[in-house]
Motif scaffolding. Structure first.
Motif, PDB file in Angstrom:
ATOM      1  N   THR A 145      47.967  39.154  46.245  1.00  0.00           N
ATOM      2  CA  THR A 145      47.590  37.995  46.171  1.00  0.00           C
ATOM      3  C   THR A 145      45.755  37.580  46.511  1.00  0.00           C
ATOM      4  OG1 THR A 145      47.586  38.893  49.057  1.00  0.00           O
ATOM      5  CG2 THR A 145      49.221  37.994  49.199  1.00  0.00           C
ATOM      6  N   THR A 146      45.775  38.297  45.938  1.00  0.00           N
ATOM      7  CA  THR A 146      44.347  38.098  45.469  1.00  0.00           C
ATOM      8  C   THR A 146      43.828  38.476  43.482  1.00  0.00           C
ATOM      9  OG1 THR A 146      43.423  40.653  46.003  1.00  0.00           O
ATOM     10  CG2 THR A 146      43.418  39.047  47.744  1.00  0.00           C
ATOM     11  N   SER A 147      43.079  38.031  42.923  1.00  0.00           N
ATOM     12  CA  SER A 147      42.625  39.147  41.714  1.00  0.00           C
ATOM     13  C   SER A 147      42.347  40.498  41.616  1.00  0.00           C
ATOM     14  CB  SER A 147      41.480  37.741  41.281  1.00  0.00           C
ATOM     15  OG  SER A 147      40.450  38.096  42.095  1.00  0.00           O
TER      16      SER A 147
END
Length: 219
Positions: free
Chosen positions: A118-120
């Protein structure tokens, strides 16, 4: 594999519509067939899967690269197609490059399915995991490809099979996938070992024939 589940959930929401229910069954049947083929014949179909993954990777990379240049849809489509064909040909003819692309794609898909980035940072870690599996695949091609294709194919078959028999709940699809993957690893290991044994026995037999003929000629 997350997109397969999401498509299935979307189709399940409209099960009252007969046509979409039929489309849902056809979709999961196709996924089931592809998963079983990959699970039990992944190593033997290596060049096909390598070319297919190369084509898909090239298409995505080409489309993303062309999109950043603000080109027209026709230009983006043309660049994506050209990149897909180029990478597919590269993967097919350059064996080790193809193995790297295939194993990296498998590793990337499995980690995304397991981690749900869900994050880079988590997405970058998934990419690193794929690259790591690709490097391992080049050095240990056979066991990595057998295990990777069996696990990925088993997961696909488990998800699709569970939906087809209306056992969409998480434990059932997971158990079917694990069982199919284990069976796929055993089948692929056994069948490919037999093939190698035959190839190793043939040169030995030929050497014995040559030695016997030489001994007869000397006499």
């Amino acid at each position: 594999m997350e997109f397969i589940i999401r498509i299935g959930e979307l189709m399940d929401q409209v099960k009252g519509m007969e046509e979409l229910t039929r489309l849902s069954q056809i979709f999961f049947l196709i996924v089931l067939v592809i998963g079983l083929l990959n699970c039990f014949l992944g190593y033997r179909l290596l060049r096909f899967w390598v070319m297919l993954v190369g084509f898909a990777t090239g298409a995505v990379a080409g489309a993303m690269g062309a999109h950043t240049m603000n080109l027209s849809k026709t230009a983006i489509l043309g660049i994506a197609l050209a990149a897909a064909l180029l990478l597919a040909a590269l993967a097919f003819f350059i064996y080790k490059a193809g193995i790297f692309i295939l194993c990296a794609g498998i590793g990337w898909a499995l980690t995304i399915y397991a981690v749900h980035p869900t994050t880079s940072l988590t997405f970058f870690l998934c990419i690193l995991a794929g690259v790591g599996l690709g490097i391992l695949g080049v050095h240990f091609a056979k066991p990595i490809i057998i295990a990777g294709t069996a696990i990925q194919g088993g997961a696909f078959a488990g998800i699709a099979g569970a939906h087809l028999v209306q056992l969409e709940e998480m434990p059932y699809g997971l158990l079917i996938g694990i069982g199919t993957a284990v069976l796929g690893i055993l089948v692929q290991a056994a069948t490919n070992r037999e093939k190698e044994d035959e190839e190793e026995e043939e040169p030995e037999t030929e050497r014995k024939k040559v030695t016997y003929n030489e001994q007869r000629s000397k006499k």
